[in-house]
Design an enzyme around this catalytic site. Structure first.
Site, PDB file in Angstrom:
ATOM      1  N   GLY A 244       0.790  -1.229   0.000  1.00 22.31           N
ATOM      2  CA  GLY A 244       0.000   0.000   0.000  1.00 22.31           C
ATOM      3  C   GLY A 244       0.816   1.270   0.000  1.00 22.31           C
ATOM      4  O   GLY A 244       0.265   2.361   0.169  1.00 22.31           O
ATOM      5  N   ARG A 326      -8.423   2.419 -14.646  1.00 18.45           N
ATOM      6  CA  ARG A 326      -8.259   3.158 -13.386  1.00 18.45           C
ATOM      7  C   ARG A 326      -8.932   4.522 -13.388  1.00 18.45           C
ATOM      8  O   ARG A 326      -9.622   4.854 -12.428  1.00 18.45           O
ATOM      9  CB  ARG A 326      -6.771   3.306 -13.029  1.00 18.45           C
ATOM     10  CG  ARG A 326      -6.075   1.979 -12.779  1.00 18.45           C
ATOM     11  CD  ARG A 326      -4.648   2.169 -12.307  1.00 18.45           C
ATOM     12  NE  ARG A 326      -4.592   2.710 -10.964  1.00 18.45           N
ATOM     13  CZ  ARG A 326      -4.226   3.938 -10.646  1.00 18.45           C
ATOM     14  NH1 ARG A 326      -3.841   4.780 -11.567  1.00 18.45           N
ATOM     15  NH2 ARG A 326      -4.218   4.329  -9.404  1.00 18.45           N
ATOM     16  N   CYS A 357     -17.254   2.627 -26.062  1.00 11.42           N
ATOM     17  CA  CYS A 357     -18.603   3.175 -26.119  1.00 11.42           C
ATOM     18  C   CYS A 357     -19.106   3.493 -24.726  1.00 11.42           C
ATOM     19  O   CYS A 357     -20.111   2.973 -24.255  1.00 11.42           O
ATOM     20  CB  CYS A 357     -19.524   2.204 -26.832  1.00 11.42           C
ATOM     21  SG  CYS A 357     -18.898   1.824 -28.467  1.00 11.42           S
ATOM     22  N   TYR A 385      -1.444  -1.993 -11.841  1.00 10.09           N
ATOM     23  CA  TYR A 385      -2.906  -1.939 -11.935  1.00 10.09           C
ATOM     24  C   TYR A 385      -3.397  -1.353 -13.259  1.00 10.09           C
ATOM     25  O   TYR A 385      -4.393  -0.633 -13.302  1.00 10.09           O
ATOM     26  CB  TYR A 385      -3.496  -1.168 -10.736  1.00 10.09           C
ATOM     27  CG  TYR A 385      -3.067  -1.784  -9.422  1.00 10.09           C
ATOM     28  CD1 TYR A 385      -3.578  -3.009  -9.029  1.00 10.09           C
ATOM     29  CD2 TYR A 385      -2.113  -1.176  -8.611  1.00 10.09           C
ATOM     30  CE1 TYR A 385      -3.161  -3.612  -7.852  1.00 10.09           C
ATOM     31  CE2 TYR A 385      -1.684  -1.762  -7.433  1.00 10.09           C
ATOM     32  CZ  TYR A 385      -2.216  -2.983  -7.067  1.00 10.09           C
ATOM     33  OH  TYR A 385      -1.790  -3.587  -5.906  1.00 10.09           O
TER      34      TYR A 385
HETATM   35  C1  LIG Z   1      -3.013  -5.402  -3.210  1.00 10.81           C
HETATM   36  C2  LIG Z   1      -2.319  -5.911  -2.039  1.00 10.81           C
HETATM   37  C3  LIG Z   1      -1.007  -5.521  -1.792  1.00 10.81           C
HETATM   38  C4  LIG Z   1      -0.264  -4.528  -2.648  1.00 10.81           C
HETATM   39  O1  LIG Z   1      -0.805  -3.266  -2.568  1.00 10.81           O
HETATM   40  P1  LIG Z   1      -0.018  -2.052  -3.278  1.00 10.81           P
HETATM   41  O2  LIG Z   1      -0.869  -0.883  -3.014  1.00 10.81           O
HETATM   42  O3  LIG Z   1       0.087  -2.381  -4.707  1.00 10.81           O
HETATM   43  O4  LIG Z   1       1.305  -1.979  -2.615  1.00 10.81           O
HETATM   44  C5  LIG Z   1      -0.363  -6.088  -0.710  1.00 10.81           C
HETATM   45  N1  LIG Z   1      -0.989  -6.980   0.095  1.00 10.81           N
HETATM   46  C6  LIG Z   1      -2.255  -7.363  -0.119  1.00 10.81           C
HETATM   47  C7  LIG Z   1      -2.873  -8.348   0.778  1.00 10.81           C
HETATM   48  C8  LIG Z   1      -2.963  -6.854  -1.186  1.00 10.81           C
HETATM   49  O5  LIG Z   1      -4.224  -7.230  -1.374  1.00 10.81           O
END
Ligand SMILES: *Cc1c(COP(=O)(O)O)cnc(C)c1O
Length: 428
Positions: A244, A326, A357, A385
């Site tokens: 994240g 996205r 479309c 992504y």
């Molecule tokens: C999607 C996800 C990640 C990676 O998230 P990023 O934002 O791409 O770093 C890590 N752990 C879990 C469990 C996820 O679902």
């Protein structure tokens, strides 16, 4: 407005832009558009930065869902990372790349019996368990196969990441993981089973987290649980703090936190948590996807036409929400530059539109006044992504992915043929 270049973009001697040292026009001519280009050196550099910041004791697992193909899985394996997979397709991709199975971790909040069986048969190193029913199914499949499943329990810590609600994965309203008291019961169940072994606890609170303190906050409840488990003789050897980590998409945004800043917060929270809980320091695991891959990728589109409507200018490109959903999905922004390099033309706000479309306006960006059909545009920071979220909407074929590094290019994923959009149709 002065032109801002995204990571990895450089200028060739005579002006036009290059990525991974290869001219964008050269890439577009060699492979067609839309095209995703991936700069391997940029990805490797991000991996090295995280590894230096977190030290050899931290297990870094790349989140495959950000972007995976066989060549990418090979690269991740060669770099010594672990790999998080969450579907049979991702598992098969890793296996096709001969990814060391003990470094694979199987995730997901709705794993089927077929997936649990494939993970066990494939020798996947860790299975991250989301709920009690899944745990029961895993136990009976492991018993049937006479294998031992190594389990990590995903805990919903109740910590909410301050991020977009579509990419938030913990908190009272999130579907992911087990509440601490449920995870406690799950751990006891694992400990009592001859077919399962507990390795640790897991938390992932969301994506695009700009503040490392939220990640640090999320390990606190994990240590509270570890303390309770220690009371019943269950050791937590590993603690996964999720992924994240944020990426900068807009040139005008502040830089995303450096890996050092994240590592400092997280490693300090680990030491403090272990001390307070009176448990041995578990091995930390992190799971970055976006922070490793996003800046390493770039999408190329050809402009089809430019239209002036009453209040805005539209540029319709030869891609769409099918190859990058996205912006339509959560209003994401990607910076866009014209590939021919510096222009003396005045910049004008231009809304980039896909050709599907739907009203798939992507984002509004400053582009030269003289923009016209045939121009090549680079949509930046699409390494994560984007290709992995592509669909066949409108029966568009999926783009190719090419590795561009050190001035050379290699095809990683070939473009889907139009005829292949029919491949699942049954001739009745
Ligand atoms: C999607 C996800 C990640 C990676 O998230 P990023 O934002 O791409 O770093 C890590 N752990 C879990 C469990 C996820 O679902």
């Amino acid at each position: 407005m002065s032109e801002v270049l995204a990571p990895g973009l450089t200028r060739l001697a005579d002006g036009p832009l290059a990525f991974g040292g290869v001219g964008l026009e050269e890439l577009a001519e060699a492979y067609g558009t839309p095209l995703v280009a991936f700069d391997g050196a940029l990805f490797d550099g991000r991996v090295a930065a995280f590894r230096t910041a977190f030290g050899p004791q931290t297990d870094i697992s790349y989140a495959a869902k950000a972007f995976l193909c066989v060549a990418m899985a090979r690269r991740v394996a060669a770099l010594g990372l672990s790999l998080d997979v969450c579907s049979l397709g991702e598992l098969r991709t890793a296996q096709a790349a001969d990814f060391p199975p003990e470094r694979l971790r199987y995730h997901g909040c709705g794993k089927g019996d077929d997936e649990l069986e494939a993970a066990l048969r494939g020798g996947v190193g860790r299975i991250i368990i989301d709920n009690l029913e899944e745990l029961e199914r895993l136990e009976s499949i492991a018993a049937h196969l006479e294998r031992t499943a190594t389990v990590i329990l995903r805990v919903n810590t109740g910590i909410e990441a301050h991020t977009h609600e579509m990419i938030r994965t913990a908190g009272e309203n999130s579907k992911f993981g087990m509440l601490p008291e449920v995870a406690f019961a799950a751990a006891r169940r694992v400990a009592a089973s001859p077919h399962m072994r507990i390795a640790g606890l897991h938390s992932h609170i969301g994506s695009q987290i700009y503040e490392p303190r939220f990640l640090a906050d999320a390990v606190e409840p994990l240590f509270e649980l570890a303390a309770s488990l220690s009371g019943v003789e269950i050791a937590v050897a590993e603690m996964i703090a999720g992924g994240g980590f944020a990426v900068r998409y807009r040139p005008e945004d502040p830089p995303a936190p450096a890996p050092e800043a994240i590592a400092q917060r997280l490693l300090a929270a680990m030491r403090l948590g272990a001390e307070r809980a009176g448990v041995p320091l578990p091995r930390l695991g992190i799971e970055p996807g976006r922070a490793l891959a996003a800046e390493a990728g770039l999408s190329l589109y050809r402009v089809m036409s430019v239209k002036d409507h009453a209040t805005c200018r539209f540029a319709i490109v030869d891609g769409s929400m099918a190859d990058n959903p996205r912006p339509a999905l959560y209003g994401s922004y990607h910076h866009v530059v014209r590939a021919d390099g510096p222009s003396t033309a005045v910049a004008r706000a231009t809304t980039i539109c896909g050709r599907s479309c739907e009203a798939d306006e992507m984002m509004t960006v400053p582009l030269p006044e003289d923009l016209h059909g045939g121009d090549l545009l680079a949509v930046c920071t699409t390494g994560a992504y984007t290709y992995s979220m592509a669909s066949n909407y409108n029966r568009f074929a999926k783009p190719a992915v090419v590795l561009a590094a050190d001035g050379a290019h290699t095809l990683w994923v070939r473009r889907e043929r139009d005829s292949e959009t029919l491949r699942f149709d049954v001739d009745t």
